[in-house]
Scaffold this active site. Structure first.
Site, PDB file in Angstrom:
ATOM      1  N   SER A   1      -4.590   2.081   3.468  1.00 47.73           N
ATOM      2  CA  SER A   1      -4.517   0.882   4.309  1.00 47.73           C
ATOM      3  C   SER A   1      -5.761   0.042   4.091  1.00 47.73           C
ATOM      4  O   SER A   1      -6.867   0.485   4.399  1.00 47.73           O
ATOM      5  CB  SER A   1      -4.414   1.272   5.787  1.00 47.73           C
TER       6      SER A   1
ATOM      7  N   GLU B   1      -4.498  -3.408  -3.490  1.00 43.05           N
ATOM      8  CA  GLU B   1      -3.418  -2.575  -4.008  1.00 43.05           C
ATOM      9  C   GLU B   1      -3.619  -2.224  -5.479  1.00 43.05           C
ATOM     10  O   GLU B   1      -3.475  -1.064  -5.874  1.00 43.05           O
ATOM     11  CB  GLU B   1      -2.073  -3.262  -3.798  1.00 43.05           C
TER      12      GLU B   1
ATOM     13  N   SER C   1      -6.717  -2.654   5.691  1.00 37.87           N
ATOM     14  CA  SER C   1      -7.334  -3.003   6.973  1.00 37.87           C
ATOM     15  C   SER C   1      -7.892  -1.790   7.704  1.00 37.87           C
ATOM     16  O   SER C   1      -8.811  -1.912   8.503  1.00 37.87           O
ATOM     17  CB  SER C   1      -6.320  -3.702   7.880  1.00 37.87           C
ATOM     18  N   GLY C   2      -7.304  -0.634   7.428  1.00 42.58           N
ATOM     19  CA  GLY C   2      -7.696   0.564   8.155  1.00 42.58           C
ATOM     20  C   GLY C   2      -7.239   0.547   9.593  1.00 42.58           C
ATOM     21  O   GLY C   2      -7.645   1.385  10.401  1.00 42.58           O
TER      22      GLY C   2
ATOM     23  N   SER D   1       0.851  -1.204   0.000  1.00 43.31           N
ATOM     24  CA  SER D   1       0.000   0.000   0.000  1.00 43.31           C
ATOM     25  C   SER D   1       0.879   1.245   0.000  1.00 43.31           C
ATOM     26  O   SER D   1       0.544   2.256  -0.610  1.00 43.31           O
ATOM     27  CB  SER D   1      -0.927   0.015   1.214  1.00 43.31           C
TER      28      SER D   1
ATOM     29  N   THR E   1      -3.672  -0.423  10.267  1.00 41.77           N
ATOM     30  CA  THR E   1      -2.209  -0.450  10.276  1.00 41.77           C
ATOM     31  C   THR E   1      -1.709   0.630  11.232  1.00 41.77           C
ATOM     32  O   THR E   1      -1.998   1.818  11.035  1.00 41.77           O
ATOM     33  CB  THR E   1      -1.660  -0.218   8.861  1.00 41.77           C
TER      34      THR E   1
END
Length: 182
Positions: free
Chosen positions: A82, A150, A84-85, A43, A87
């Site tokens: 990100s 990505e 996952s939100g 990312s 990181t």
């Protein structure tokens, strides 16, 4: 064909990125403010691609973690990427930037992640598999790890750059003149 499958999966990831959301996102980059970009791993690489294109457009842009990155200030923009939100380095950067008055723009796949809660504006690129599986079957034809996020993010951001070029009437020759030459 493998490429067709990947393209279908990318379409799925980008389906939530509607036109109104896209146009609102563009507005942030037309404000002629300093732009900071952050992300980890792949990312982060997408973020670097985006930062380079913004520089080619003539923006004042910085990648977090580089030695020439100045302090963030009120009115600056921080783009956080990100899937996952969650990181930690990205969330921590967003938290600090917000304390300094920066506008936080998030690109994530997680509507419940900390990053979305911190952001002033979020682009959702939902590439998560809705079916919970204990173990991925080796015959599943899904790209590994965060590949879909990505690639979808990169495609979305490159499309954004193309639209900014059109809006601002910036041609490739102008961008090429800003490209590294040493």
């Amino acid at each position: 064909m493998v490429a067709k499958r990947l393209i279908q999966q990318l379409k799925y990831g980008l389906k939530n990125a509607d036109e109104n959301n896209f146009n609102e996102f563009i507005e942030f980059f037309l404000q002629n403010k300093r732009i900071f970009v952050t992300g980890e791993g792949r990312s982060g690489l997408v973020g670097k691609f985006f930062a380079m294109r913004l520089m080619h457009l003539g923006n004042d842009v910085f990648v977090l973690g580089e030695i020439n990155t100045p302090s963030i200030q009120k009115g600056d923009i921080l783009v956080c990427i990100s899937a996952s939100g969650t990181t930690s380095s990205v969330v921590n950067s967003a938290t600090t930037a917000k304390k300094h008055g920066a506008t936080i723009l998030a690109i994530t796949a997680n509507p419940k992640g900390l990053l979305k809660n911190l952001a002033d504006f979020t682009v959702m690129i939902d590439t998560r598999n809705k079916k919970k599986r204990k173990k991925q079957n080796i015959n599943d034809r899904k790209p590994p790890l965060g590949t879909l996020f990505e690639l979808s993010s990169l495609l979305y951001l490159e499309t954004l750059i193309s639209e900014i070029m059109y809006i601002c009437k910036i041609d490739e020759e102008t961008m090429r003149a800003r490209h590294v030459n040493i």
